[in-house]
Design an enzyme around this catalytic site. Structure first.
Site, PDB file in Angstrom:
ATOM      1  CB  CYS A 100      -0.924   0.004   1.220  1.00 55.32           C
ATOM      2  SG  CYS A 100      -2.010   1.426   1.225  1.00 55.32           S
ATOM      3  N   GLY A 201      -1.967  -6.184 -11.655  1.00 56.74           N
ATOM      4  CA  GLY A 201      -1.758  -4.876 -12.267  1.00 56.74           C
ATOM      5  C   GLY A 201      -2.361  -4.757 -13.639  1.00 56.74           C
ATOM      6  N   GLY A 224      -8.016  -5.874  -9.457  1.00 54.77           N
ATOM      7  CA  GLY A 224      -8.506  -4.841  -8.548  1.00 54.77           C
ATOM      8  C   GLY A 224      -9.468  -3.917  -9.256  1.00 54.77           C
TER       9      GLY A 224
HETATM   10  C1  LIG Z   1      -9.407   2.111  -4.088  1.00 52.75           C
HETATM   11  C2  LIG Z   1      -8.268   1.138  -3.886  1.00 52.75           C
HETATM   12  C3  LIG Z   1      -8.141   0.504  -2.662  1.00 52.75           C
HETATM   13  C4  LIG Z   1      -7.095  -0.405  -2.445  1.00 52.75           C
HETATM   14  N1  LIG Z   1      -7.000  -1.041  -1.248  1.00 52.75           N
HETATM   15  C5  LIG Z   1      -6.012  -1.964  -1.048  1.00 52.75           C
HETATM   16  C6  LIG Z   1      -5.924  -2.699   0.170  1.00 52.75           C
HETATM   17  O1  LIG Z   1      -6.726  -2.539   1.091  1.00 52.75           O
HETATM   18  N2  LIG Z   1      -4.892  -3.593   0.290  1.00 52.75           N
HETATM   19  C7  LIG Z   1      -3.977  -3.806  -0.713  1.00 52.75           C
HETATM   20  O2  LIG Z   1      -3.077  -4.630  -0.561  1.00 52.75           O
HETATM   21  N3  LIG Z   1      -4.061  -3.139  -1.879  1.00 52.75           N
HETATM   22  C8  LIG Z   1      -5.053  -2.244  -2.067  1.00 52.75           C
HETATM   23  N4  LIG Z   1      -5.150  -1.623  -3.278  1.00 52.75           N
HETATM   24  C9  LIG Z   1      -4.266  -2.041  -4.386  1.00 52.75           C
HETATM   25  C10 LIG Z   1      -4.938  -3.152  -5.211  1.00 52.75           C
HETATM   26  O3  LIG Z   1      -5.170  -4.300  -4.439  1.00 52.75           O
HETATM   27  C11 LIG Z   1      -4.078  -3.542  -6.438  1.00 52.75           C
HETATM   28  O4  LIG Z   1      -2.847  -4.032  -5.996  1.00 52.75           O
HETATM   29  C12 LIG Z   1      -3.832  -2.367  -7.382  1.00 52.75           C
HETATM   30  O5  LIG Z   1      -5.019  -1.618  -7.577  1.00 52.75           O
HETATM   31  C13 LIG Z   1      -3.314  -2.856  -8.749  1.00 52.75           C
HETATM   32  O6  LIG Z   1      -4.207  -3.766  -9.338  1.00 52.75           O
HETATM   33  P1  LIG Z   1      -5.273  -3.318 -10.483  1.00 52.75           P
HETATM   34  O7  LIG Z   1      -4.496  -2.660 -11.594  1.00 52.75           O
HETATM   35  O8  LIG Z   1      -5.926  -4.605 -10.907  1.00 52.75           O
HETATM   36  O9  LIG Z   1      -6.194  -2.360  -9.825  1.00 52.75           O
HETATM   37  C14 LIG Z   1      -6.159  -0.684  -3.494  1.00 52.75           C
HETATM   38  C15 LIG Z   1      -6.303  -0.028  -4.718  1.00 52.75           C
HETATM   39  C16 LIG Z   1      -7.335   0.876  -4.930  1.00 52.75           C
HETATM   40  C17 LIG Z   1      -7.465   1.538  -6.277  1.00 52.75           C
END
Ligand SMILES: Cc1cc2nc3c(=O)[nH]c(=O)nc-3n(C[C@H](O)[C@H](O)[C@H](O)COP(=O)(O)O)c2cc1C
Length: 311
Positions: A100, A201, A224
């Site tokens: 994070c 990602g 995500g």
């Molecule tokens: C609104 C939001 C909240 C997130 N909350 C968390 C979280 O609580 N824990 C975590 O490990 N990553 C969190 N992430 C990161 C996502 O789990 C993920 O690693 C990141 O968005 C990349 O993946 P994506 O491109 O599929 O979104 C968050 C991302 C976003 C956008």
């Protein structure tokens, strides 16, 4: 159960998304094809002190499995104590947040700040593995900055400390959510360890998830942002092009929210989800405004009925 067996059954994982991946959304994503889900991040201190706002994040249901509970914190002792509080009846694995980038988290040395301190990260993983009654996974990024892509070394450290699997998001801390995820880093991590690797990602479709697996050799794919407004991302057919095609999922989300969430308290969250389902539809902005204007759940439900009739 062995972590790999979850992935062998279904390699698609719903990412932890604070503010979004509550029980209702997780159940919905499972119904549209997600195999494994993870809770929103949970503060180890909040858990130890039994804070009400923290404990609701653990709410689950028998259909909500396999489930990972994600913990964050920077103190090995506290993280271990929090891990010991997670009952195997509640979850199948514990995931540690080391990715994070949000200042509120990194300021205290947690989340992706741990990528700058692999020694402390190892102590945290060791403590959690020792105390947990279930497998422990670790989620992290490519590295802290572009000049230090440390994910492969970090993954080796996690494996040695007892992690059952790792998830790597192909961006550095300094990138935040900008630019694009570097899948080469996911491939390098896969080559560095023998535990399962989940790639993460920029997956926007089921087909992207296949491409990531083929290009990187990863064992699972975590989705995500691509799931927001689009839980169909977990299925080969993808998001329906019409409102009538999407309506069953909108209604189902609302139904699950009513059944499983303190729905009136979470009204904004539910409206935010529903509004996202309308992306790309004619009249979407008007419909979004109407959803946002609903003052309670009953009004929202009635509005869904009128949309259904029009669809
Ligand atoms: C609104 C939001 C909240 C997130 N909350 C968390 C979280 O609580 N824990 C975590 O490990 N990553 C969190 N992430 C990161 C996502 O789990 C993920 O690693 C990141 O968005 C990349 O993946 P994506 O491109 O599929 O979104 C968050 C991302 C976003 C956008």
């Amino acid at each position: 159960m062995h972590f790999q067996s979850f992935l062998s059954k279904n390699p698609l994982v719903l990412a932890p998304l604070a503010g979004y991946t509550d029980l209702a959304f997780r159940l919905l994503c499972r119904e549209t094809g997600a195999g494994i889900c993870v809770t929103e991040m949970i503060s180890c201190h909040g858990l130890i002190y039994g804070q009400k706002n923290t404990l609701v994040l653990l709410n689950s249901a028998p259909e909500d499995r396999p489930l990972g509970v994600q913990l964050f914190g920077a103190d090995p002792e506290a993280m271990g104590r929090a891990a010991a509080l997670i009952n195997p009846k509640q979850a199948d694995f514990i995931d540690i947040n080391m990715g994070c980038p949000v200042r509120k988290v990194t300021r205290k040395g947690a989340g992706s700040a741990l990528m700058k301190n692999p020694k402390l990260a190892a102590e945290i993983i060791t403590a959690v593995v020792r105390q947990a009654a279930m497998p422990v996974t670790v989620k992290f990024r490519s590295g802290w900055t572009q000049d230090a892509i440390t994910a492969p070394d970090f993954a080796r450290m996690a494996e040695q400390a007892g992690a059952a699997a790792v998830t790597v998001h192909g961006r550095t801390w300094s990138q935040g959510f900008s630019g694009s995820a570097d899948w080469n880093v996911i491939k390098a991590v896969k080559q560095a360890v023998s535990i399962p690797v989940i790639g993460n990602g920029d997956i926007l479709s089921y087909q992207d998830s296949i491409a990531m697996r083929n290009e990187t050799g990863c064992d699972g794919v975590m989705i995500g942002r691509g799931s927001l407004g689009n839980p169909w991302v977990f299925s080969p057919s993808g998001r329906p092009a019409t409102l009538s095609g999407r309506m069953p999922v909108l209604r189902r989300h609302l139904e699950l929210a009513r059944e499983y969430l303190p729905a009136e308290k979470m009204l904004f969250r539910i409206k935010n989800h529903l509004a996202r389902y309308l992306a790309g539809l004619p009249g979407a902005s008007r419909m979004r405004q109407d959803i946002m204007a609903a003052s309670d759940l009953t009004t929202l439900w009635e509005y869904m009925e009128t949309l259904q009739a029009k669809a």
